[in-house]
Motif scaffolding. Sequence first.
Motif, PDB file in Angstrom:
ATOM      1  N   LEU A  77      78.724 -41.008  37.647  1.00  0.00           N
ATOM      2  CA  LEU A  77      77.284 -40.834  37.743  1.00  0.00           C
ATOM      3  C   LEU A  77      76.449 -41.516  36.832  1.00  0.00           C
ATOM      4  O   LEU A  77      75.087 -41.091  36.769  1.00  0.00           O
ATOM      5  CB  LEU A  77      77.222 -39.262  37.617  1.00  0.00           C
ATOM      6  CG  LEU A  77      77.812 -38.521  38.735  1.00  0.00           C
ATOM      7  CD1 LEU A  77      77.807 -37.220  38.277  1.00  0.00           C
ATOM      8  CD2 LEU A  77      77.028 -38.525  40.120  1.00  0.00           C
ATOM      9  N   ALA A 131      70.108 -34.176  40.699  1.00  0.00           N
ATOM     10  CA  ALA A 131      70.596 -35.356  40.674  1.00  0.00           C
ATOM     11  C   ALA A 131      69.695 -36.711  40.862  1.00  0.00           C
ATOM     12  O   ALA A 131      68.602 -36.239  41.481  1.00  0.00           O
ATOM     13  CB  ALA A 131      71.969 -36.127  41.488  1.00  0.00           C
ATOM     14  N   GLU A 180      72.474 -41.719  41.199  1.00  0.00           N
ATOM     15  CA  GLU A 180      73.790 -40.939  41.088  1.00  0.00           C
ATOM     16  C   GLU A 180      74.250 -40.396  42.420  1.00  0.00           C
ATOM     17  O   GLU A 180      75.513 -40.402  42.727  1.00  0.00           O
ATOM     18  CB  GLU A 180      73.367 -39.534  40.267  1.00  0.00           C
ATOM     19  CG  GLU A 180      73.168 -40.079  38.734  1.00  0.00           C
ATOM     20  CD  GLU A 180      72.746 -39.039  37.914  1.00  0.00           C
ATOM     21  OE1 GLU A 180      72.729 -38.913  36.643  1.00  0.00           O
ATOM     22  OE2 GLU A 180      72.050 -38.102  38.723  1.00  0.00           O
TER      23      GLU A 180
END
Length: 312
Positions: free
Chosen positions: A27, A249, A253
Motif C-alpha cells: 500500500l 485509502a 493505494e
Amino acid sequence: MSKRHHSPSPLPKTLLLLLFALPGLLLAKLPPLPQGVNPWARAFPLFPGILHLNLSLPVPRKMAIQAIQVDLENPKIRFFATQPDPDAGKPMPDCPEYTIRTKRLTTGEFLAQCRKGTYTNGFPIPVVLAVNAAPWSPWKPPYTHAYSDNMGALVTNGKCICPPNGTPGLVVTKDNRLEFRDFPKDIPPANDVWIALCGFGMVLKDNTILPGDNPKDLHPRMVWGLNQNRSKLYLVAIDGRQEGFSMGANLHECAQLLQWLGATDALNMDGGGSTTMVFWDYVTKQPRLLNQPTKGGKYQRPVGSSLGIWYQ
C-alpha cells in the motif's frame, strides 16, 4: 446455488503475517507483493463463481477492505443495473436545471427491488450481490434530491439513460463480455453496449498505476477492476472515515491493491459515504451489508446507480 450464508472468512494467518511484515509492498508507492502470493487461495465462496475476501490491514493506517472476485467464465453469471425512472427526461421538480434520469435508491433497496420485479413489470431478477456505481448530480445542500443526473454514460438493457460526459466506464456488452471503455462527451455509446456505468477515472491501466494521486486524499472507496484476459471482475469496497476501524485509502493505494488482487485495469467509482456492498442473505431473506459504511456502519446512502449480479 447455496441457500445458506456463512460468515466471511478472513485471510489465513500466514498471509496476514506477510502483509504486516511487508506493508510497503502493498500500500505504499513501492513494487507490488512478490509473485506467487495468491490472495484468493483461501477466499470464501460467497455464491457460485463469486469469491469474497475480508481484509483488515494495520498499515499504513487501519483499513477494512471487502473484495469480490467474479468468475466471468461462469456461463450463468449475468449483470443488471439501475433502470430509468418513469419520469426520465423531465426536469427535476426540486432542481429544474437537471434532468431526471434515475431515482436515488440505496444499493440494498436496488437489490430488493430487483428480486421483487419492480424494474421488470413483476418479473423478478434474482440479484445476489450489488455495489454502488456512478457519481451523480445534483450534490449540494440539502443532499436529499430524489433523482439523479450527470452520471456519465449510463446504459441499461441497451438503452442510454444518461449521455456521456467524458468519464470512462465499465461496459457489459450484449454478448456478456466486460471491458472498460472511454466515453467521449456527447458521443452516443456503441450499439453493442448492454450496460455501461461510469466512474471518476481509471487508476490502473495496462497494469500501470496512473499518476495524479494526492497521497493525503483518504476516503472510503469503491473500485472495480478486470484482469488481463477479462475473465475476472474485481469489486472492492474500502471503508473509511472511521477512527479505530478504517481510515480509507488514496487512489494510488487503490490501484496497488487492485493490482495485487489480480487486476490489470481498475476504475475509481463513487466512493465516500456512497460506498456500499450488499448481498442477498437467503436465511433472513433480505439484503445484508458486507462493508461498514460511514455514519455508524449501517446507514446506506441513496445513490444514483448500482450494479447487480444474478444467475441466468
